[in-house]
Motif scaffolding. Structure first.
Motif, PDB file in Angstrom:
ATOM      1  N   SER A 163      16.365   1.775   0.173  1.00 49.85           N
ATOM      2  CA  SER A 163      15.276   2.164  -0.573  1.00 49.85           C
ATOM      3  C   SER A 163      15.260   1.291  -1.807  1.00 49.85           C
ATOM      4  CB  SER A 163      15.407   3.716  -1.181  1.00 49.85           C
ATOM      5  OG  SER A 163      16.487   3.867  -2.145  1.00 49.85           O
ATOM      6  N   ARG A 164      14.153   1.474  -2.597  1.00 54.05           N
ATOM      7  CA  ARG A 164      13.931   0.646  -3.627  1.00 54.05           C
ATOM      8  C   ARG A 164      14.242   1.197  -5.004  1.00 54.05           C
ATOM      9  NH1 ARG A 164      12.629  -4.230  -3.803  1.00 54.05           N
ATOM     10  NH2 ARG A 164      11.481  -5.027  -5.696  1.00 54.05           N
ATOM     11  N   CYS A 165      15.122   0.345  -5.632  1.00 53.16           N
ATOM     12  CA  CYS A 165      15.624   0.887  -7.160  1.00 53.16           C
ATOM     13  C   CYS A 165      14.524   0.430  -8.015  1.00 53.16           C
ATOM     14  CB  CYS A 165      16.911   0.127  -7.642  1.00 53.16           C
ATOM     15  SG  CYS A 165      18.141   0.524  -6.252  1.00 53.16           S
ATOM     16  N   SER A 166      14.235   1.270  -9.081  1.00 50.71           N
ATOM     17  CA  SER A 166      13.006   1.125  -9.736  1.00 50.71           C
ATOM     18  C   SER A 166      13.148  -0.092 -10.704  1.00 50.71           C
ATOM     19  CB  SER A 166      12.894   2.437 -10.802  1.00 50.71           C
ATOM     20  OG  SER A 166      13.823   2.665 -11.510  1.00 50.71           O
ATOM     21  N   SER A 169      13.067  -6.351  -9.085  1.00 50.12           N
ATOM     22  CA  SER A 169      12.000  -6.960  -9.010  1.00 50.12           C
ATOM     23  C   SER A 169      12.134  -8.034  -7.666  1.00 50.12           C
ATOM     24  CB  SER A 169      11.691  -7.935 -10.081  1.00 50.12           C
ATOM     25  OG  SER A 169      12.682  -8.775 -10.667  1.00 50.12           O
ATOM     26  N   PHE A 170      13.492  -7.790  -6.953  1.00 51.11           N
ATOM     27  CA  PHE A 170      13.740  -8.788  -5.702  1.00 51.11           C
ATOM     28  C   PHE A 170      12.720  -8.641  -4.717  1.00 51.11           C
ATOM     29  CE2 PHE A 170      18.461  -8.813  -6.956  1.00 51.11           C
ATOM     30  CZ  PHE A 170      18.393  -9.748  -7.674  1.00 51.11           C
ATOM     31  N   VAL A 171      12.504  -9.667  -4.097  1.00 53.62           N
ATOM     32  CA  VAL A 171      11.647  -9.429  -3.043  1.00 53.62           C
ATOM     33  C   VAL A 171      12.725  -8.792  -1.604  1.00 53.62           C
ATOM     34  CG1 VAL A 171      10.255 -10.690  -0.811  1.00 53.62           C
ATOM     35  CG2 VAL A 171      10.203 -11.443  -3.246  1.00 53.62           C
ATOM     36  N   GLY A 216      21.331 -10.189  -0.986  1.00 56.68           N
ATOM     37  CA  GLY A 216      19.821 -10.037  -0.468  1.00 56.68           C
ATOM     38  C   GLY A 216      19.185  -9.506  -1.824  1.00 56.68           C
ATOM     39  N   GLY A 217      18.454  -8.375  -1.699  1.00 54.16           N
ATOM     40  CA  GLY A 217      18.849  -7.192  -0.912  1.00 54.16           C
ATOM     41  C   GLY A 217      20.155  -6.708  -0.630  1.00 54.16           C
ATOM     42  N   THR A 218      20.546  -5.966   0.249  1.00 55.55           N
ATOM     43  CA  THR A 218      21.534  -5.267   0.577  1.00 55.55           C
ATOM     44  C   THR A 218      21.985  -5.550   2.163  1.00 55.55           C
ATOM     45  OG1 THR A 218      21.010  -3.415  -0.975  1.00 55.55           O
ATOM     46  CG2 THR A 218      22.739  -3.052   0.533  1.00 55.55           C
ATOM     47  N   SER A 288      16.021   5.771  -9.346  1.00 57.89           N
ATOM     48  CA  SER A 288      15.975   6.017  -7.781  1.00 57.89           C
ATOM     49  C   SER A 288      16.949   5.390  -7.023  1.00 57.89           C
ATOM     50  CB  SER A 288      14.577   5.317  -7.263  1.00 57.89           C
ATOM     51  OG  SER A 288      13.354   5.739  -8.284  1.00 57.89           O
ATOM     52  N   ARG A 289      18.029   5.075  -7.186  1.00 57.58           N
ATOM     53  CA  ARG A 289      19.410   4.755  -6.464  1.00 57.58           C
ATOM     54  C   ARG A 289      19.961   6.241  -5.753  1.00 57.58           C
ATOM     55  NH1 ARG A 289      21.638  -0.505  -6.911  1.00 57.58           N
ATOM     56  NH2 ARG A 289      23.612   0.165  -6.217  1.00 57.58           N
ATOM     57  N   ARG A 290      19.579   5.997  -4.457  1.00 59.52           N
ATOM     58  CA  ARG A 290      19.775   7.270  -3.698  1.00 59.52           C
ATOM     59  C   ARG A 290      21.467   7.433  -3.374  1.00 59.52           C
ATOM     60  NH1 ARG A 290      14.724   7.001  -0.766  1.00 59.52           N
ATOM     61  NH2 ARG A 290      13.333   7.289  -2.302  1.00 59.52           N
TER      62      ARG A 290
HETATM   63  S1  SF4 Z   1      18.115  -5.478  -4.117  1.00 59.61           S
HETATM   64 FE1  SF4 Z   1      19.719  -3.910  -5.129  1.00 59.61          FE
HETATM   65  S2  SF4 Z   1      18.467  -3.438  -7.108  1.00 59.61           S
HETATM   66 FE2  SF4 Z   1      17.161  -4.305  -5.696  1.00 59.61          FE
HETATM   67  S3  SF4 Z   1      16.181  -2.653  -4.289  1.00 59.61           S
HETATM   68 FE3  SF4 Z   1      17.934  -3.491  -3.302  1.00 59.61          FE
HETATM   69  S4  SF4 Z   1      19.760  -2.285  -3.802  1.00 59.61           S
HETATM   70 FE4  SF4 Z   1      18.335  -1.680  -5.343  1.00 59.61          FE
END
Ligand code: SF4
Length: 479
Positions: A163-166, A169-171, A216-218, A288-290
């Protein structure tokens, strides 16, 4: 909005970057036509003139022309903005993202003593930050010296997250979205193909692999099976006999399972990252980190039990709703867990992030707080860990830095090779950028892959064509 009027000089880009340090949340409009409604005038005529006209603050500074008009103008802008905002950035007028690289290069030209004078007197860098940059640069130089003309590193991008952390700004695509999730199998199969083809290129040009980073990403958003496909593709297509480090940024604890850790453990991967960012559940929720702090501890302990003996943990200073006490608790918890590396980031608020859209002023609001957090971190970590790599991001709170700390002998060499641009980085995946570094010089050329997974898949032929340039680039050198 901040209107910057530029008269008769070419430093507009640098001045804009400097103003952004003081006002990261403001839109800056640069104009070249004389006008009356400017907020900042910068001009070079028979003197250097800087005039600030912001709210009720009006002040003009002038100085005679000198050997370095740009630097002089920068210091004048710094002085005016410092007075206006009561904020004097600890990195002075230095706007670059790689202070240690600048320090190393400056020392080569000026020597050690003059470099210190230049950083402190010309760039207005504080003693504390200069000493940090020097410690990092001294260590980095030892690692840089191990890089040979034929060296290269490999980067693999997995631009997916649970999910997206608030603050991010990474793609990176959240797999909460069906469309993104459905792309995963196809993405992995194209990535497998690209890794194999890039391995072929590496063999052909005769480079030696020094380090690998899957980020990444993750990356652990992938299933255990998909993760194995990617790691196996690397092992099967590259000669790992010269490789000193293989990192997978596991990242979010809510994506890590025993099955995935075992895939990594039964492969050549020897370094992972498990990133708490904070050990305060209310802050995790606010960004918003789940996952919870307890999840991070549990996964860390599991990774230890499975035999991972080089683990990094990322923390962020200046997160929304965090406090100094909260940050101290996070850092103390991380130190108690005893990972080999702790990376302390400063919150950077980019427009593409959730926070950047909703509360961009937080970078300014949290500048002093973030600075105190870093002070605490450096005091706490010094001795047990040492700072070994560093970079700065634009729009970070207080214009502060991100620093990697490590126990002796566990430093991530990829981070240094990449940050200091020591050698070629061959990259695969959506959003990845291959950086070709001339083996016997400083020339750097970039090859961009398509950013988004869908474009990456549909534009794969184009990526393959672009990568032909790697062989051409190396054909002029004998390794
Ligand atoms: S790259 Fe890391 S910080 Fe960014 S949305 Fe994914 S888990 Fe969150």
């Amino acid at each position: 909005m901040m209107k910057l009027l530029v008269i008769n000089h070419k430093f507009h880009y640098e001045m804009e970057k400097l103003v952004r340090i003081f006002m990261p949340d403001k839109k800056i409009q640069v104009v070249y036509e004389d006008c009356d409604d400017y907020n900042l005038l910068t001009s070079v005529t028979d003197e250097i003139r800087v005039e600030m006209n912001f709210d009720s603050f009006k002040k003009t500074l002038s100085a005679p022309l000198c050997e370095d008009n740009e630097m002089q103008m920068g210091r004048m802008v710094y002085s005016l903005f410092g007075e206006y905002t009561s904020f004097y950035p600890k990195w002075g007028v230095l706007t670059g993202v790689r202070p240690s690289k600048l320090l190393i290069n400056t020392e080569k030209q000026m020597g050690r003593e003059k470099t210190e004078e230049y950083f402190k007197n010309d760039l207005l860098v504080t003693d504390e930050k200069f000493s940090l940059a020097r410690t990092v640069a001294d260590f980095e130089e030892k690692i840089i010296a191990t890089s040979k003309p034929q060296s290269m590193s490999l980067y693999i991008s997995i631009p997916f997250c649970p999910s997206r952390c608030s603050y991010c700004s990474f793609v990176s695509h959240s797999v909460e979205n069906d469309k993104a999730r459905n792309l995963l199998p196809q993405y992995v199969s194209f990535l497998e193909k690209e890794i194999a083809e890039t391995g072929e290129i590496a063999k052909k040009i005769g480079v030696e692999l020094e380090s690998i980073y899957i980020g990444g990403g993750t990356p652990t958003t992938l299933s255990a099976e998909q993760l194995k496909t990617v790691v196996d593709a690397v092992s099967n297509n590259f000669d790992l006999s010269t490789c000193n480090e293989f990192t997978v940024e596991a990242g979010r604890p809510d994506t890590i399972t025993e099955e995935k850790l075992l895939v990594l453990k039964n492969s050549p991967v020897d370094r992972i990252s498990i990133n708490p960012q904070t050990f305060n559940n209310s802050v995790l929720e606010a960004v918003s980190r789940r996952h919870t702090a307890e999840d991070t501890v549990k996964i860390f302990q599991l990774a230890r039990k499975l035999g991972f003996n080089n683990i990094n943990m990322d923390l962020i200073a200046g997160l929304p709703t965090d406090t100094l006490e909260g940050f101290k608790h996070s850092l103390d918890t991380a130190v108690t867990l005893d990972p080999e590396n702790i990376t302390i980031h400063t919150l950077a608020v980019k427009r593409a992030s959730g926070i950047g859209q909703s509360t961009p002023e937080i970078a300014v609001k949290n500048a002093t707080l973030a600075s105190k957090m870093l002070d605490y971190a450096y005091e706490k970590l010094n001795g047990k860990y040492h700072p070994y790599y560093m970079y700065r991001q634009s729009k970070s709170a207080g214009s502060l830095e991100n620093v990697g700390w490590a126990k002796d002998g566990t430093e991530c060499i990829y981070n240094i090779f990449m940050m200091e641009e020591c050698h070629t980085i061959l990259s695969c995946g959506g959003g990845a950028v291959t950086k070709l570094k001339a083996p016997y010089g400083n020339e750097i050329e970039r090859i961009f892959n398509f950013k988004y997974p869908f474009e990456y898949i549909s534009g794969y032929e184009e990526i393959r064509n672009r990568k032909k340039r790697i062989t051409e680039f190396y054909s002029t050198y004998s390794l």
